[in-house]
Write a protein that holds these residues in place. Structure first.
Motif, PDB file in Angstrom:
ATOM      1  N   ALA A 250       0.281  -7.201   9.729  1.00 46.11           N
ATOM      2  CA  ALA A 250       1.231  -6.964   8.644  1.00 46.11           C
ATOM      3  C   ALA A 250       1.868  -8.269   8.220  1.00 46.11           C
ATOM      4  CB  ALA A 250       2.310  -5.972   9.093  1.00 46.11           C
TER       5      ALA A 250
ATOM      6  N   THR B 254       3.645  -5.731   3.824  1.00 56.75           N
ATOM      7  CA  THR B 254       3.108  -4.630   4.631  1.00 56.75           C
ATOM      8  C   THR B 254       3.888  -4.442   5.939  1.00 56.75           C
ATOM      9  OG1 THR B 254       1.457  -6.210   5.455  1.00 56.75           O
ATOM     10  CG2 THR B 254       0.768  -4.718   3.690  1.00 56.75           C
TER      11      THR B 254
ATOM     12  N   SER C  90       0.816  -1.210   0.000  1.00 54.77           N
ATOM     13  CA  SER C  90       0.000   0.000   0.000  1.00 54.77           C
ATOM     14  C   SER C  90       0.855   1.267   0.000  1.00 54.77           C
ATOM     15  CB  SER C  90      -0.910   0.019   1.227  1.00 54.77           C
ATOM     16  OG  SER C  90      -1.611   1.247   1.304  1.00 54.77           O
TER      17      SER C  90
ATOM     18  N   ASN D 224       0.878   1.247   6.778  1.00 55.68           N
ATOM     19  CA  ASN D 224       0.102   0.187   7.406  1.00 55.68           C
ATOM     20  C   ASN D 224      -0.196   0.563   8.854  1.00 55.68           C
ATOM     21  OD1 ASN D 224       0.326  -2.466   9.220  1.00 55.68           O
ATOM     22  ND2 ASN D 224      -0.539  -3.057   7.248  1.00 55.68           N
ATOM     23  N   SER D 225      -1.422   0.329   9.313  1.00 58.89           N
ATOM     24  CA  SER D 225      -1.842   0.765  10.645  1.00 58.89           C
ATOM     25  C   SER D 225      -1.113   0.045  11.768  1.00 58.89           C
ATOM     26  CB  SER D 225      -3.357   0.578  10.804  1.00 58.89           C
ATOM     27  OG  SER D 225      -3.700  -0.796  10.700  1.00 58.89           O
TER      28      SER D 225
ATOM     29  N   GLN E 273       8.608  -0.690  -0.773  1.00 62.76           N
ATOM     30  CA  GLN E 273       8.471  -1.861   0.084  1.00 62.76           C
ATOM     31  C   GLN E 273       9.499  -2.927  -0.275  1.00 62.76           C
ATOM     32  OE1 GLN E 273       6.229  -2.874   2.725  1.00 62.76           O
ATOM     33  NE2 GLN E 273       7.732  -4.520   2.736  1.00 62.76           N
TER      34      GLN E 273
ATOM     35  N   SER F 286       5.082   1.299   4.042  1.00 64.10           N
ATOM     36  CA  SER F 286       4.455   1.787   2.816  1.00 64.10           C
ATOM     37  C   SER F 286       5.489   1.732   1.702  1.00 64.10           C
ATOM     38  CB  SER F 286       3.927   3.219   3.002  1.00 64.10           C
ATOM     39  OG  SER F 286       4.988   4.108   3.310  1.00 64.10           O
TER      40      SER F 286
ATOM     41  N   ARG G  90      -6.116  -5.660  12.054  1.00 67.47           N
ATOM     42  CA  ARG G  90      -4.820  -4.967  12.023  1.00 67.47           C
ATOM     43  C   ARG G  90      -3.730  -6.027  11.998  1.00 67.47           C
ATOM     44  NH1 ARG G  90      -3.176  -2.558  16.460  1.00 67.47           N
ATOM     45  NH2 ARG G  90      -1.757  -1.131  15.390  1.00 67.47           N
TER      46      ARG G  90
END
Length: 356
Positions: free
Chosen positions: A118, A123, A53, A57-58, A66, A63, A116
């Motif tokens: 990764a 990510t 993305s 990432n939350s 990558q 980001s 949530r």
């Protein structure tokens, strides 16, 4: 250090980036040894960003750009202050999914389903196509002494295949159809054999891949679905012409999904592994009257690594048979991605040696 980073569709660059300055208490620094090229890496290269993305990432803050790569092994270089189960020098295989440990799916070892989380190489700020990676210690699993780094890099894709067979409910003496003879399809053949399947059918239009699978050393019947009526063939070769007990779709092909559903017997199970966004026509009436189970299977529980280690050690999962070539990081695109993207190619698995 060197790292291969995704910037945009068709744009993956090997760059020099800084080593991590410090570790969180629950993190470890891994010196990467081998990393396998996965279909997910290829999809990101050809059509990305998909899972990657542009927005942070939350959970991890990662980001674009990558670092890619999530099928890898390495050596522990350094551990955070709270880490007691690993020490420098340990050989490890990476379990790429991370997330809050107290969440609904976190406590079940299913981070990939959480709201949530990764994944390393997608990510998470670090990945396998680099000289070093920072990992959560709980996602870094110590390997048995007699497992090689090459085998350690094959554990993650093997876990996808083992989980698919687990979810199929395959029992000793059963029959299974596997559509798609790529790396995951070939590993699913191994997993089905280890589970005791008596008949394994593999549908694959690429003749080179059919030959590779036939050469693994496992009794298997390969089928060219462009030349044979796949469903009729499977029914002809199974008890009372009912069809196979289970089917695992590894190609992400709508026709293959249809074939799998038609080829299983009443009360059979079809497991979908191959990713596709294409629409597929399914008859709910047919599923109901034949009592068919249609099951998705994306990843695996995080607890699976020791079981995969044991299967490789015992010889039940001969993952080395799929490794075609080992390349350097600088050759990732030219000698790695491009040959694997060739639809007529015979390559199964290419590993990157991060110390080459």
């Amino acid at each position: 250090m060197k790292a291969a980073r995704f910037h945009a569709k068709g744009d993956v660059r090997v760059e020099d980036i800084d080593l991590p300055a410090e570790l969180a208490p629950d993190e470890v620094l891994v010196r990467n040894q081998f990393c396998g090229i996965c279909g997910t890496d290829l999809h990101e290269f050809v059509a990305g960003p998909i899972f990657i993305s542009p927005q942070p990432n939350s959970f991890s803050g990662a980001s674009v750009p990558q670092i890619l790569g999530h099928e890898f092994s390495g050596t522990i270089e350094k551990v955070g202050g709270d880490v007691s189960h690993l020490k420098p020098g340990d050989h490890v295989s990476i379990q790429p999914h991370m997330g809050p440990l107290d969440g609904y799916f976190g406590v079940r070892g299913l981070h990939f389903l959480g709201t949530r989380g990764a994944a390393t190489g997608l990510t998470w700020p670090w990945g396998g196509f680099a000289e070093y990676a920072v990992m959560k210690a709980y996602a870094t699993v110590k390997m048995p002494a007699n497992l090689s780094f090459r085998q350690g890099a094959m554990v993650e894709p093997a876990a996808v295949a083992i989980t698919a067979i687990d979810r199929s409910g395959l029992e000793p003496g059963a029959s299974v159809l596997i559509t798609g003879g790529g790396p995951i399809g070939a590993l699913t053949v191994m997993a089905a054999h280890a589970a005791g399947a008596a008949k394994i059918f593999v549908s694959e239009p690429n003749a080179s891949r059919r030959k590779r699978i036939e050469g693994i050393g496992i009794p298997v019947t390969t089928i060219d679905p462009t030349a044979v009526d796949l469903v009729a063939f499977v029914r002809q070769e199974t008890f009372e012409g009912l069809g196979c007990d289970a089917a695992v779709e590894c190609a992400g092909n709508p026709r293959a999904i249809t074939d799998c559903l038609a080829a299983v017997r009443p009360r059979g199970t079809v497991v979908l592994v191959g990713l596709t966004n294409n629409k597929v026509e399914i008859s709910p009436f047919d599923l109901i009257v034949r009592d068919i189970r249609l099951q998705g299977s994306l990843c695996y529980p995080t607890t699976l690594w020791p079981r995969i280690f044991a299967m490789i050690e015992s010889g039940r999962l001969p993952v080395d048979a799929l490794i075609d070539e080992v390349i350097s990081l600088d050759d990732l695109v030219g000698k790695g991605f491009e040959p694997l993207l060739d639809p007529s190619g015979a390559k199964m698995k290419i590993l990157v040696d991060l110390n080459a």
